[in-house]
Design a protein around this motif. Structure first.
Motif, PDB file in Angstrom:
ATOM      1  N   GLN A  31      -5.159   1.117  -9.118  1.00  0.00           N
ATOM      2  CA  GLN A  31      -5.339  -0.003 -10.045  1.00  0.00           C
ATOM      3  C   GLN A  31      -4.549  -1.236  -9.608  1.00  0.00           C
ATOM      4  OE1 GLN A  31      -4.282   1.458 -13.919  1.00  0.00           O
ATOM      5  NE2 GLN A  31      -6.220   2.576 -14.185  1.00  0.00           N
ATOM      6  N   MET A  32      -3.498  -0.990  -8.823  1.00  0.00           N
ATOM      7  CA  MET A  32      -2.669  -2.113  -8.348  1.00  0.00           C
ATOM      8  C   MET A  32      -3.486  -3.081  -7.476  1.00  0.00           C
ATOM      9  SD  MET A  32       0.576  -1.902  -9.378  1.00  0.00           S
ATOM     10  CE  MET A  32       1.663  -2.582  -8.136  1.00  0.00           C
ATOM     11  N   ASP A  33      -4.522  -2.537  -6.819  1.00  0.00           N
ATOM     12  CA  ASP A  33      -5.334  -3.384  -5.946  1.00  0.00           C
ATOM     13  C   ASP A  33      -6.214  -4.358  -6.733  1.00  0.00           C
ATOM     14  OD1 ASP A  33      -4.271  -2.062  -3.753  1.00  0.00           O
ATOM     15  OD2 ASP A  33      -5.867  -0.549  -3.745  1.00  0.00           O
ATOM     16  N   ASN A  34      -6.353  -4.073  -8.032  1.00  0.00           N
ATOM     17  CA  ASN A  34      -7.267  -4.895  -8.831  1.00  0.00           C
ATOM     18  C   ASN A  34      -6.566  -5.658  -9.966  1.00  0.00           C
ATOM     19  OD1 ASN A  34      -9.590  -3.933  -7.381  1.00  0.00           O
ATOM     20  ND2 ASN A  34      -9.417  -2.014  -8.558  1.00  0.00           N
ATOM     21  N   VAL A  35      -5.262  -5.797  -9.864  1.00  0.00           N
ATOM     22  CA  VAL A  35      -4.543  -6.521 -10.935  1.00  0.00           C
ATOM     23  C   VAL A  35      -4.934  -7.995 -10.923  1.00  0.00           C
ATOM     24  CG1 VAL A  35      -2.591  -4.949 -11.022  1.00  0.00           C
ATOM     25  CG2 VAL A  35      -2.544  -6.853  -9.433  1.00  0.00           C
ATOM     26  N   LYS A  36      -4.986  -8.571 -12.118  1.00  0.00           N
ATOM     27  CA  LYS A  36      -5.411  -9.967 -12.240  1.00  0.00           C
ATOM     28  C   LYS A  36      -4.250 -10.917 -12.508  1.00  0.00           C
ATOM     29  CE  LYS A  36      -9.964  -8.601 -13.942  1.00  0.00           C
ATOM     30  NZ  LYS A  36     -10.898  -8.666 -15.081  1.00  0.00           N
TER      31      LYS A  36
END
Length: 250
Positions: free
Chosen positions: A86-91
């Motif tokens: 999920q860290m790869d998709n943080v906004k």
């Protein structure tokens, strides 16, 4: 209604009962401490079995607890992997910090569970050692009990018929003695290790406690007009004639 027994009859009945009970006492002495030793060993063995059973239950619970901690570690590792993706998709920074916090919590969870697992392993090792020692002791006690029981059974086999015969004779003899005297007799027997409640006069002394008996009291005993107890030990005193002992000629 049965006629009141004379003093002579009462004394003879008491001495007869004492003779029978003394023979029973001799049979108990022949058994020695074996009955008590067997009983103590059986109690120890029961205690050891209970202790081993309790330890085995504790070990089972601890193993279950360890499995639960291992499950917690696996679950935390799964969450770490998920949060990492999920860290790869943080906004924004807020989501990033939240994921970082969740990851830190899972790492702490893994660390805590590993710590508890290691402690459980140490406790399990200690309890298994305790069980091993208890089982070794249990085996020794069981072997000792086996030997003691064989010894006791051999003695019982030799004495059983005689013991049964004497018990019946004792019960029969007790029926010839009034309750008041019987209660006193039983009480005196319990007070002394040799179980002697009725004693003869031996060398001018009580055959139970060996204290000297005054001549006047000896005369009264020989007259058999009343029941006389030793003033020192409380045992009922009887003369040679009552006891059926032949008086040696001077």
């Amino acid at each position: 209604m049965a006629a009141e027994k004379t003093v002579v009859e009462k004394l003879e009945n008491l001495y007869n009962l004492q003779t029978i009970d003394s023979k029973l006492d001799e049979l108990e002495i022949l058994k020695g401490e074996l009955p008590m030793e067997v009983s103590d060993l059986e109690d120890e063995i029961a205690g050891l079995n209970t202790r081993i059973g309790r330890l085995e239950t504790q070990i089972k619970d601890m193993e279950g607890e360890m499995v639960q901690h291992e499950h917690n570690i696996a679950e935390a590792e799964g969450l770490l992997e998920r949060y990492s993706k999920q860290m790869d998709n943080v906004k924004n920074n807020r989501e990033y910090e939240a994921l970082m916090k969740e990851q830190e919590m899972q790492r702490l969870e893994i660390q805590l569970s590993n710590k508890k697992i290691n402690q459980i392993k140490r406790d399990l090792e200690a309890k298994n050692e305790t069980i091993a020692a208890a089982q070794t002791r249990l085996e020794t006690k069981n072997e000792t009990l086996k030997v003691k029981k064989i010894e006791l059974e051999k003695i019982i086999e030799k004495t059983e018929k005689e013991e049964q015969k004497l018990h019946k004779a004792s019960e029969k003899a007790r029926k010839n003695i009034e309750d008041r005297l019987l209660k006193s007799y039983d009480k005196i027997r319990k007070n002394y290790r040799n179980g002697l409640a009725v004693a003869t006069v031996e060398r001018n002394s009580c055959g139970g406690c060996f204290n000297r008996i005054p001549p006047q009291i000896q005369l009264e005993i020989s007259q058999r007009k009343k029941i006389i107890a030793c003033e020192h030990c409380g045992r009922v005193l009887v003369d040679d004639e009552t006891a059926g002992i032949a008086v040696a000629e001077a």
